[in-house]
Design a protein around this motif. Structure first.
Motif, PDB file in Angstrom:
ATOM      1  N   ALA A  21       0.851  -1.187   0.000  1.00  0.00           N
ATOM      2  CA  ALA A  21       0.000   0.000   0.000  1.00  0.00           C
ATOM      3  C   ALA A  21       0.887   1.238   0.000  1.00  0.00           C
ATOM      4  N   ALA A  22       0.293   2.360  -0.310  1.00  0.00           N
ATOM      5  CA  ALA A  22       1.015   3.640  -0.280  1.00  0.00           C
ATOM      6  C   ALA A  22       1.146   4.098   1.171  1.00  0.00           C
ATOM      7  N   ALA A  65      -2.826   7.760   0.596  1.00  0.00           N
ATOM      8  CA  ALA A  65      -2.154   6.991   1.648  1.00  0.00           C
ATOM      9  C   ALA A  65      -3.052   5.830   2.052  1.00  0.00           C
ATOM     10  N   GLY A  66      -2.469   4.633   2.166  1.00  0.00           N
ATOM     11  CA  GLY A  66      -3.207   3.452   2.579  1.00  0.00           C
ATOM     12  C   GLY A  66      -3.821   2.671   1.429  1.00  0.00           C
ATOM     13  N   HIS A  67      -3.801   3.238   0.231  1.00  0.00           N
ATOM     14  CA  HIS A  67      -4.372   2.555  -0.940  1.00  0.00           C
ATOM     15  C   HIS A  67      -3.511   1.355  -1.315  1.00  0.00           C
ATOM     16  N   LEU A  68      -4.143   0.182  -1.505  1.00  0.00           N
ATOM     17  CA  LEU A  68      -3.426  -1.002  -1.982  1.00  0.00           C
ATOM     18  C   LEU A  68      -3.130  -0.823  -3.464  1.00  0.00           C
ATOM     19  N   PHE A  69      -1.864  -0.963  -3.844  1.00  0.00           N
ATOM     20  CA  PHE A  69      -1.482  -0.781  -5.238  1.00  0.00           C
ATOM     21  C   PHE A  69      -2.145  -1.828  -6.124  1.00  0.00           C
ATOM     22  N   SER A  70      -2.564  -1.391  -7.315  1.00  0.00           N
ATOM     23  CA  SER A  70      -3.084  -2.286  -8.336  1.00  0.00           C
ATOM     24  C   SER A  70      -2.297  -2.032  -9.621  1.00  0.00           C
ATOM     25  N   LYS A  71      -2.450  -2.908 -10.568  1.00  0.00           N
ATOM     26  CA  LYS A  71      -1.730  -2.768 -11.845  1.00  0.00           C
ATOM     27  C   LYS A  71      -2.101  -1.454 -12.534  1.00  0.00           C
ATOM     28  N   GLU A  72      -3.332  -0.997 -12.365  1.00  0.00           N
ATOM     29  CA  GLU A  72      -3.798   0.233 -13.002  1.00  0.00           C
ATOM     30  C   GLU A  72      -3.153   1.490 -12.414  1.00  0.00           C
ATOM     31  N   ASP A  73      -2.550   1.378 -11.241  1.00  0.00           N
ATOM     32  CA  ASP A  73      -1.924   2.531 -10.586  1.00  0.00           C
ATOM     33  C   ASP A  73      -0.541   2.852 -11.145  1.00  0.00           C
ATOM     34  N   ILE A  74       0.003   1.950 -11.941  1.00  0.00           N
ATOM     35  CA  ILE A  74       1.387   2.054 -12.401  1.00  0.00           C
ATOM     36  C   ILE A  74       1.428   2.290 -13.908  1.00  0.00           C
ATOM     37  N   VAL A  75       2.286   3.222 -14.340  1.00  0.00           N
ATOM     38  CA  VAL A  75       2.472   3.476 -15.765  1.00  0.00           C
ATOM     39  C   VAL A  75       3.232   2.301 -16.359  1.00  0.00           C
ATOM     40  N   GLU A  76       2.740   1.807 -17.486  1.00  0.00           N
ATOM     41  CA  GLU A  76       3.417   0.697 -18.153  1.00  0.00           C
ATOM     42  C   GLU A  76       4.754   1.169 -18.699  1.00  0.00           C
ATOM     43  N   LYS A  77       5.748   0.300 -18.593  1.00  0.00           N
ATOM     44  CA  LYS A  77       7.047   0.576 -19.191  1.00  0.00           C
ATOM     45  C   LYS A  77       6.932   0.340 -20.688  1.00  0.00           C
ATOM     46  N   THR A  78       7.697   1.068 -21.465  1.00  0.00           N
ATOM     47  CA  THR A  78       7.718   0.823 -22.903  1.00  0.00           C
ATOM     48  C   THR A  78       9.128   0.450 -23.323  1.00  0.00           C
ATOM     49  N   ARG A  79       9.192  -0.478 -24.240  1.00  0.00           N
ATOM     50  CA  ARG A  79      10.474  -0.914 -24.799  1.00  0.00           C
ATOM     51  C   ARG A  79      10.322  -0.825 -26.310  1.00  0.00           C
TER      52      ARG A  79
END
Length: 85
Positions: A21-22, A65-79
């Motif tokens: 979590a944050a 604060a306290g939010h459980l991280f999800s995949k949608e919270d993160i910017v996708e990396k690009t290659r």
């Protein structure tokens, strides 16, 4: 001598795993640091061993604060032209 989990323990195991979590408000687009992470129960998208996969990544939105991280919270990396997580 071996320790085996009971049927009840196996049923409860997913809720006993620690998630990430944050620890504080993280603004959109900010790079996540170890100080931004807090380990709590239960685990959702990210379990505590995946903390290294979050640090250095940027947030796709503001995280409370306290939010459980999800995949949608993160910017996708690009290659190159391909996106990956």
């Amino acid at each position: 001598y071996g320790k085996y989990l009971t049927a009840q323990e196996l049923q409860n195991a997913p809720n006993m795993r620690r998630g990430i979590a944050a620890s504080r408000l993280i603004p959109q687009g900010r790079e996540i640091t170890a100080a931004d992470l807090l380990f709590v129960r239960p685990s959702k998208a990210y379990a505590w061993p995946e903390a290294g996969a979050l640090t250095g990544r940027k947030t796709s939105r503001s995280i409370d604060a306290g939010h459980l991280f999800s995949k949608e919270d993160i910017v996708e990396k690009t290659r190159g032209n391909r996106k990956h997580r």
